[in-house]
Design an enzyme around this catalytic site. Sequence first.
Site, PDB file in Angstrom:
ATOM      1  N   ASP A   8       0.996  -0.994  -0.014  1.00 11.80           N
ATOM      2  CA  ASP A   8      -0.083  -0.075  -0.223  1.00 11.80           C
ATOM      3  C   ASP A   8       1.038   1.339   0.034  1.00 11.80           C
ATOM      4  O   ASP A   8       2.105   0.968   0.291  1.00 11.80           O
ATOM      5  CB  ASP A   8      -0.965  -0.228   1.181  1.00 11.80           C
ATOM      6  CG  ASP A   8      -1.784   1.005   1.264  1.00 11.80           C
ATOM      7  OD1 ASP A   8      -2.439   1.550   0.278  1.00 11.80           O
ATOM      8  OD2 ASP A   8      -1.874   1.706   2.556  1.00 11.80           O
ATOM      9  N   LEU A   9       0.490   2.399  -0.480  1.00 15.94           N
ATOM     10  CA  LEU A   9       1.379   3.483  -0.373  1.00 15.94           C
ATOM     11  C   LEU A   9       1.184   4.473   0.834  1.00 15.94           C
ATOM     12  O   LEU A   9       2.049   4.725   1.837  1.00 15.94           O
ATOM     13  CB  LEU A   9       0.829   4.393  -1.894  1.00 15.94           C
ATOM     14  CG  LEU A   9       1.601   5.977  -1.811  1.00 15.94           C
ATOM     15  CD1 LEU A   9       3.046   5.707  -2.027  1.00 15.94           C
ATOM     16  CD2 LEU A   9       1.095   6.493  -2.906  1.00 15.94           C
ATOM     17  N   ASP A  10      -0.131   5.007   0.942  1.00 15.61           N
ATOM     18  CA  ASP A  10      -0.281   5.949   2.022  1.00 15.61           C
ATOM     19  C   ASP A  10      -0.243   5.283   3.394  1.00 15.61           C
ATOM     20  O   ASP A  10      -1.202   4.413   3.430  1.00 15.61           O
ATOM     21  CB  ASP A  10      -1.843   6.616   1.936  1.00 15.61           C
ATOM     22  CG  ASP A  10      -1.884   7.461   0.721  1.00 15.61           C
ATOM     23  OD1 ASP A  10      -1.098   8.273   0.414  1.00 15.61           O
ATOM     24  OD2 ASP A  10      -2.698   6.989  -0.380  1.00 15.61           O
ATOM     25  N   THR A  16       1.242   9.831   3.922  1.00 19.04           N
ATOM     26  CA  THR A  16       0.395  10.944   3.545  1.00 19.04           C
ATOM     27  C   THR A  16      -0.955  11.016   4.129  1.00 19.04           C
ATOM     28  O   THR A  16      -1.802  11.797   3.816  1.00 19.04           O
ATOM     29  CB  THR A  16       0.135  10.641   1.952  1.00 19.04           C
ATOM     30  OG1 THR A  16      -0.069   9.181   2.038  1.00 19.04           O
ATOM     31  CG2 THR A  16       1.236  10.879   1.176  1.00 19.04           C
ATOM     32  N   LYS A  44      -8.734   5.317   5.939  1.00 18.44           N
ATOM     33  CA  LYS A  44      -7.484   4.964   5.112  1.00 18.44           C
ATOM     34  C   LYS A  44      -7.799   3.468   4.375  1.00 18.44           C
ATOM     35  O   LYS A  44      -8.812   2.826   4.597  1.00 18.44           O
ATOM     36  CB  LYS A  44      -6.788   4.395   6.490  1.00 18.44           C
ATOM     37  CG  LYS A  44      -6.096   5.437   7.393  1.00 18.44           C
ATOM     38  CD  LYS A  44      -5.101   5.012   8.375  1.00 18.44           C
ATOM     39  CE  LYS A  44      -4.393   6.288   9.179  1.00 18.44           C
ATOM     40  NZ  LYS A  44      -3.908   5.843  10.044  1.00 18.44           N
ATOM     41  N   SER A 113      -2.596   0.579  -4.428  1.00 20.99           N
ATOM     42  CA  SER A 113      -3.101   1.572  -3.770  1.00 20.99           C
ATOM     43  C   SER A 113      -4.279   2.072  -4.357  1.00 20.99           C
ATOM     44  O   SER A 113      -4.572   2.128  -5.495  1.00 20.99           O
ATOM     45  CB  SER A 113      -1.958   2.814  -3.695  1.00 20.99           C
ATOM     46  OG  SER A 113      -2.731   4.139  -3.523  1.00 20.99           O
ATOM     47  N   ALA A 114      -5.275   2.472  -3.520  1.00 23.24           N
ATOM     48  CA  ALA A 114      -6.472   3.075  -3.790  1.00 23.24           C
ATOM     49  C   ALA A 114      -6.466   4.636  -4.434  1.00 23.24           C
ATOM     50  O   ALA A 114      -7.343   4.971  -5.174  1.00 23.24           O
ATOM     51  CB  ALA A 114      -7.669   3.315  -2.731  1.00 23.24           C
ATOM     52  N   LYS A 144     -10.723  -1.388  -1.795  1.00 21.68           N
ATOM     53  CA  LYS A 144     -10.616  -2.047  -0.534  1.00 21.68           C
ATOM     54  C   LYS A 144     -11.597  -2.135   0.361  1.00 21.68           C
ATOM     55  O   LYS A 144     -12.297  -0.895   0.354  1.00 21.68           O
ATOM     56  CB  LYS A 144      -9.292  -1.846   0.174  1.00 21.68           C
ATOM     57  CG  LYS A 144      -8.137  -1.820  -0.607  1.00 21.68           C
ATOM     58  CD  LYS A 144      -6.958  -1.135   0.045  1.00 21.68           C
ATOM     59  CE  LYS A 144      -5.620  -1.099  -1.067  1.00 21.68           C
ATOM     60  NZ  LYS A 144      -4.614  -0.305  -0.458  1.00 21.68           N
ATOM     61  N   GLU A 168       0.276  -3.432   4.667  1.00 21.43           N
ATOM     62  CA  GLU A 168      -0.967  -2.357   4.759  1.00 21.43           C
ATOM     63  C   GLU A 168      -0.900  -1.808   6.103  1.00 21.43           C
ATOM     64  O   GLU A 168      -0.639  -2.381   7.122  1.00 21.43           O
ATOM     65  CB  GLU A 168      -2.246  -3.364   4.552  1.00 21.43           C
ATOM     66  CG  GLU A 168      -2.860  -3.472   3.301  1.00 21.43           C
ATOM     67  CD  GLU A 168      -3.496  -1.740   3.186  1.00 21.43           C
ATOM     68  OE1 GLU A 168      -3.553  -0.898   3.780  1.00 21.43           O
ATOM     69  OE2 GLU A 168      -3.852  -1.538   1.644  1.00 21.43           O
ATOM     70  N   ASP A 169      -1.450  -0.456   6.066  1.00 22.26           N
ATOM     71  CA  ASP A 169      -1.784   0.147   7.421  1.00 22.26           C
ATOM     72  C   ASP A 169      -3.246   0.291   7.672  1.00 22.26           C
ATOM     73  O   ASP A 169      -3.701   0.829   8.665  1.00 22.26           O
ATOM     74  CB  ASP A 169      -1.203   1.545   7.270  1.00 22.26           C
ATOM     75  CG  ASP A 169      -2.092   2.416   6.443  1.00 22.26           C
ATOM     76  OD1 ASP A 169      -1.949   1.984   5.348  1.00 22.26           O
ATOM     77  OD2 ASP A 169      -2.079   3.571   6.774  1.00 22.26           O
TER      78      ASP A 169
END
Length: 213
Positions: A8-10, A16, A44, A113-114, A144, A168-169
């Site tokens: 995942d990115l954020d 971010t 998130k 990522s979304a 997600k 994933e966070d």
Amino acid sequence: LVKACLFDLDGVIVDTAVYHFQAWRRLANELGFDFTEHQNEQLKGISRMESLELILKWGGVELSEEEKLHWATLKNEWYLELVNKMTPNEVLPGVPEFLNVLRENGIKVALGSASKNSRLILERIKMLDFFDAIIDGNNITKGKPDPQVFLLGAEATGCKPFECAVFEDAVAGIQAAKAGGMKAVGVGSSDILTEADFVISTFEEMTLDRLNF
Ligand code: G6P
Ligand code: MG
């Protein structure tokens, strides 16, 4: 053995999440209400429009479809103002080191990522070159906790879902990984990410051995 890692990115590669929170809060405030950091957890991993729907529900605000689009665009502009100030210093601790270890060991690396802003963000933090494939909000029709983003990521790396580990966070992201039949590593707090196979608080704790449990 794990042959691909999907990130995942954020909140995983870079924080971010704080910028999303600032921009959403600004939107809520302009509409005359506020929401908490605790509520923000629910945003998130969730797409821009879905996030807006939730926030409007919390504030008891009803808008037309056209107004929703207007506010979502405005939020993204505020968010991008913050993103444009980002630097490579904001990459979370241990991330480049771990991605290098993966590469040295022939493990594929993909983004799942979304966000529709993922390439811009990866460019800002100079991380674009670390990824063999990028699947993001521009490639998916289901967000997600649907596993689509990670299934496409697995496919792009040429690996089967059971050969993939997802980092994933977000609660919704862990659920997406599990729904896709992948290993799920939580990044953050084990009190929140209860469905993860295990949780790390930073990538400084991550080793190759821990992938193959
Ligand atoms: C990520 C973030 C969410 C965000 C979504 C869409 O999943 O965790 O908070 O809403 O991406 O991001 P975007 O950059 O397209 O608005
Ligand atoms: Mg995230």
